[in-house]
Scaffold this active site. Structure first.
Site, short mmCIF file in Angstrom:
data_model
loop_
_atom_site.label_atom_id
_atom_site.label_comp_id
_atom_site.label_asym_id
_atom_site.label_seq_id
_atom_site.Cartn_x
_atom_site.Cartn_y
_atom_site.Cartn_z
N HIS A 54 -6.09 -12.42 14.62
CA HIS A 54 -5.02 -11.44 14.53
C HIS A 54 -4.25 -11.38 15.85
CE1 HIS A 54 -7.46 -9.14 11.24
NE2 HIS A 54 -7.02 -10.31 10.85
N TYR A 76 1.06 -5.14 13.13
CA TYR A 76 -0.01 -4.36 12.53
C TYR A 76 -0.86 -3.67 13.59
CZ TYR A 76 -3.63 -3.14 9.15
OH TYR A 76 -4.52 -2.46 8.34
N ARG A 87 -3.84 -2.04 13.43
CA ARG A 87 -5.32 -2.02 13.40
C ARG A 87 -5.83 -3.40 13.76
NH1 ARG A 87 -3.95 1.24 8.86
NH2 ARG A 87 -4.51 3.41 9.22
N GLU A 140 -10.05 -4.31 4.87
CA GLU A 140 -9.75 -3.21 3.95
C GLU A 140 -8.58 -3.56 3.04
OE1 GLU A 140 -11.58 0.44 3.01
OE2 GLU A 140 -12.05 -1.04 4.54
N ASP A 183 -6.18 -7.11 6.78
CA ASP A 183 -7.53 -6.95 7.30
C ASP A 183 -8.51 -6.85 6.15
OD1 ASP A 183 -6.98 -4.44 6.29
OD2 ASP A 183 -6.96 -3.42 8.23
N ASP A 219 -2.52 -4.78 3.44
CA ASP A 219 -2.68 -5.00 4.88
C ASP A 219 -3.53 -6.23 5.22
OD1 ASP A 219 -1.09 -2.88 5.49
OD2 ASP A 219 -2.73 -1.48 5.90
N GLU A 239 0.80 -1.23 0.00
CA GLU A 239 0.00 0.00 0.00
C GLU A 239 0.83 1.28 0.00
OE1 GLU A 239 -4.02 -0.83 2.39
OE2 GLU A 239 -2.26 -1.82 3.22
#
Length: 823
Positions: A350, A303, A305, A84, A82, A80, A7
């Site tokens: 996670h 990570y 989030r 998103e 997740d 990432d 990203e």
């Protein structure tokens, strides 16, 4: 050649070093396409077909990816880990497929939770296909957000002029903030008194206690409710002799907090470092993506989030080894600690937020980090380490002191730290004050005689619930199961940018616009701002991502009822909207309401009724006798400073502080058109030479001495000592070490300042004109002065013009014309 898509460019640079010359890592710079901000981007009639659009800036990034794929045989999507991130990978693949770039190119998805060489190589060795369920959960969330925003917002604009937008999660967060403000407004404070005592024993023992029983009865919180009752209790206590009645000792354990999640990191960073949610996430993003350590860029944390507190066995083992090596076995529990998230719908697959390498202590990497990065990394590293350390042990002591008849009992509580355990390294911050249990107590024996030294009654008033801070709102949203770690910071930013909420002393305060929007939504769209409904939607999104629900079925069920509510709202009359909001927000619109006072009475015509009105520029208060009476005023501002100022202005006339011992003048705090000020009345004036009178006119009386009250000193709390100090300004701060000339501090037309020779320097809000030190003054004087560019407007002039334009465009400050009034 193999191409890897991530990203951000910083992440791409770090990973490229790990993978070597056979790989090319390219950044997508986040989402490469999105739903355009116009009607029709999601079509419910066509099975919720979505029309995606690529922005010009994103086309450049797509072109870079296409260029990198020439001659490539494999494409790894490594965004990432997740929902998103999965969506970004899906978008990249779809755009490349549309351009027919992926013919004969194998496409795989890789996921890593930390950017270290070990983690990246391990992920590349275990590629998988794109997770379609995660993609569908993203599509559902995006379609829901779009349909709520682009169907509900136009209703707001038409029925509530001046409003900006509504959002599926944003509006629920706004409701929380607005409802907390309503609780504060209707809160009625209740008086109560506590009685504290000071006992002296031998040798030199001092013990403080609190009254718990009086006349043989155990006291509840409000049993002593007036000063008269408190005085009577004081006299009752003072007539007896006292001994130690009972001593209770017990050992209690304190357990370490789990590793950070997104929300707990934001909360702790707010408490301990003063960071906003957005700033915390920006710094954490940089620590995750990679920091240059000597010649190598390495991700320092996992990570950021996440709503999970799970930690990998490898990381737990490394943490325990570090604890044993540096603190010894005494600080290491016999077995590793495991934690489970309390948040609804937590993604337990996670990991929590932790350092990628435990041996990389904060002190070892400090020279590679800026100050903010170091503070946040140290917080994460200590929290992770402490989470695997031994419990702390506290010896708690409760001592009861009584009169011979045991009709009066007083209790003293305290604790001592028997073993510090994890507290040796880290203690979680607290929002409340330190309790009495944290006091240290002297060693006493049962039956020991104590001499009563002092009895102190203290008046208290119950306090309303506190306003939300960014951190506490995130905590509340997480508890309710609303939103996700990736959205918390953006929710806060959106509410502030829309002028629905303002940050005042780190607390979220709803503006008038935010209150009106919330009242409208809870009146006419209550179901869609219900906490349970929004949380249930989040649960459905999780079920879609796990393959338990069909995403189209969720969309159809939602749209059927939501579209019906929109249709009904379109038939609403603005007069109905005004009437409902006027009723629901009466305490907000008319905060000066007092018992027996008619706050609706028009002050201009004396017989009209004031009520909420809506005009082209938004909401205002107007008279029912319009047009014969054109009285209007804006809906009251609701920042805490303005409310405090308004409250003081209504009740404040003059506060007498006392006599100036030097001039014998009476010093008072007064309210003027430009704020509060101190005034010296009467007293002795400095002697002046006599002069012949040349005119028969009576000489004017000398003006009293006046000093503006600076910010930071409350008019209602100003003391005589502060007034005397302000009256003595300018004060000598010290001598400049280079020039030997004095540096003085004073208050001028533009606020507090320091002066050295002919140079003036303003004192910032974090400095006190009465307390500023020579060292600080030298720092301010060393700062370069801002020079105005020639031929251009000064920054101050530009700022004033910008503020004027903002004031003109604000619908609260523009009083509508008669033609614009809507009854």
């Amino acid at each position: 050649m193999k191409v890897v898509i991530v990203e951000s460019p910083s992440k791409a640079k770090t990973i490229n070093k790990y993978l070597g010359a056979d790989y090319r890592v390219v950044a997508s710079y986040g989402h490469v396409r999105d739903l355009p901000s116009k009607n029709g981007s999601v079509d419910p009639e066509e099975h919720f077909r979505m029309i995606w659009e690529t922005e010009p800036q994103s086309r450049k990034h797509i072109d870079e990816i296409v260029k990198a794929l020439k001659g490539a045989d494999q494409l790894f999507l490594a965004t990432d880990p997740d929902r998103e991130g999965e969506a970004i990978s899906w978008h990249v693949r779809e755009v490349l497929n549309q351009q027919k770039i992926l013919n004969n190119i194998e496409v795989k998805r890789v996921v890593f939770h930390e950017i270290t060489k070990r983690a990246v190589l391990a992920a590349m060795a275990q590629p998988r296909d794109l997770n379609q369920e995660l993609v569908e959960a993203y599509l559902t969330r995006r379609a829901l957000d779009y349909l709520v925003g682009f169907t509900l917002s136009p209703v707001l604009w038409r029925k509530l002029p001046g409003s900006k937008s509504a959002g599926r999660v944003q509006s629920v967060a706004l409701r929380l903030i607005a409802e907390r403000e309503s609780e504060i407004e209707v809160f009625k404070s209740q008086e109560y008194w506590t009685i504290s005592t000071e006992f002296h024993g031998q040798p030199k023992k001092v013990i403080f206690s609190r009254l718990t029983h009086l006349k043989g009865k155990k006291l509840e919180k409000f049993d002593i409710g007036t000063q008269a009752q408190a005085t009577a209790a004081k006299k009752e206590i003072e007539q007896y002799r006292y001994t130690v009645l009972d001593i209770e000792k017990k050992q209690v354990k304190r357990y370490p907090a789990p590793p950070f999640t997104t929300s707990t990191l934001q909360q702790e960073a707010s408490r301990k470092l003063g960071y906003s949610a957005r700033k915390t996430m920006q710094i954490a993003q940089r620590l995750y993506e990679g920091i240059n350590l000597s010649e190598e860029s390495i991700g320092l944390i996992t990570y950021m989030r996440t709503d999970s507190v799970n930690i990998s066995l490898e990381a737990v083992t490394a943490t325990r080894q570090w604890i044993e090596q540096n603190f010894g076995k005494r600080y290491l529990p016999s077995a590793p600690r495991t934690y489970k998230s309390k948040a609804k719908n937590a993604q337990e697959a996670h990991e929590g937020i932790r350092p990628t390498e435990m041996n990389r202590s904060p002190e070892r990497v400090k020279k590679f980090l800026d100050d903010d990065q170091f503070k946040l990394y140290e917080l994460i590293w200590k929290r992770m380490t402490a989470s695997q350390m031994e419990n702390a042990l506290l010896d708690q002591v409760s001592i009861d002191i009584a009169n011979p008849a045991k009709s009066v009992i007083l209790r003293s509580t305290g604790s001592t730290l028997a073993f510090d355990g994890f507290l040796k390294l880290y203690e979680e911050g607290r929002d409340d004050e330190v309790s009495e249990e944290d006091r240290l107590l002297p060693t006493l024996e049962i039956g020991e005689i104590l001499n009563l030294h002092q009895v102190t009654p203290s008046q208290h008033f119950t306090q309303p619930p506190p306003r939300y801070s960014e951190a506490s709102l995130v905590k509340k949203l997480e508890e309710l199961g609303i939103g996700r770690p990736s959205t918390y910071a953006s929710i806060m930013s959106t509410l502030i940018e829309r002028k629905y909420v303002t940050l005042d002393k780190k607390r979220l305060l709803p503006e008038a616009l935010g209150r009106l929007v919330t009242a409208f939504l809870t009146s006419f769209f209550k179901k869609y701002v219900e906490y349970d409904f929004t949380a249930h939607l989040e649960e459905q999104l999780d079920d879609i991502s796990e393959g338990k629900l069909e995403w189209l079925k969720v969309m159809e069920d939602f749209w059927k009822s939501f579209n019906h509510a929109i249709t009904q709202a379109n038939d609403l009359k603005i007069s109905d909207v005004i009437e409902r909001i006027d009723h629901d927000l009466e305490c907000f619109i008319f905060p000066q309401a007092k018992e027996g006072e008619n706050v609706r009475k028009c002050p201009q015509c004396a017989n009209g009724r004031l009520s909420l009105k809506l005009g082209k520029w938004g909401a205002f208060v107007g008279c029912s006798n319009y047009p014969s009476c054109a009285y209007t005023r804006r809906v009251l501002a609701h920042s805490s400073d303005e409310k405090e100022e308004s409250s003081i202005q209504e009740t404040f006339e003059t506060k007498t502080l006392g006599i100036d011992p030097e001039t014998k003048a009476m010093i008072s705090v007064k309210k003027g058109p430009y704020g509060f000020y101190l005034q010296w009345d009467g007293g002795e004036s400095p002697a002046t030479p006599a002069t012949p009178v040349k005119s028969k006119k009576k000489a004017a009386a000398p003006k009293p001495k006046r000093v503006a009250l600076p910010k930071g000193i409350s008019a209602s709390e100003c003391t005589l000592e502060q007034a005397l100090s302000l009256g003595a300004l300018p004060r000598l701060v010290g001598q400049h070490p280079e020039t030997g000339k004095p540096i003085t501090a004073a208050i001028g037309r533009f606020g507090p300042y320091i002066k050295h020779e002919d140079r003036f320097k303003s004192i910032g809000k974090n400095d006190n004109v009465l307390e500023i030190t020579l060292e600080r003054a030298l720092e301010l004087l060393a700062e370069p002065s801002e020079k105005k560019p020639r031929g251009k407007s000064s920054p101050g002039k530009k700022r004033r013009a910008k503020n004027l334009q903002r004031i003109k465009s604000s619908f609260f400050l523009k009083i509508p014309s008669r033609k614009e009034l809507i009854s």
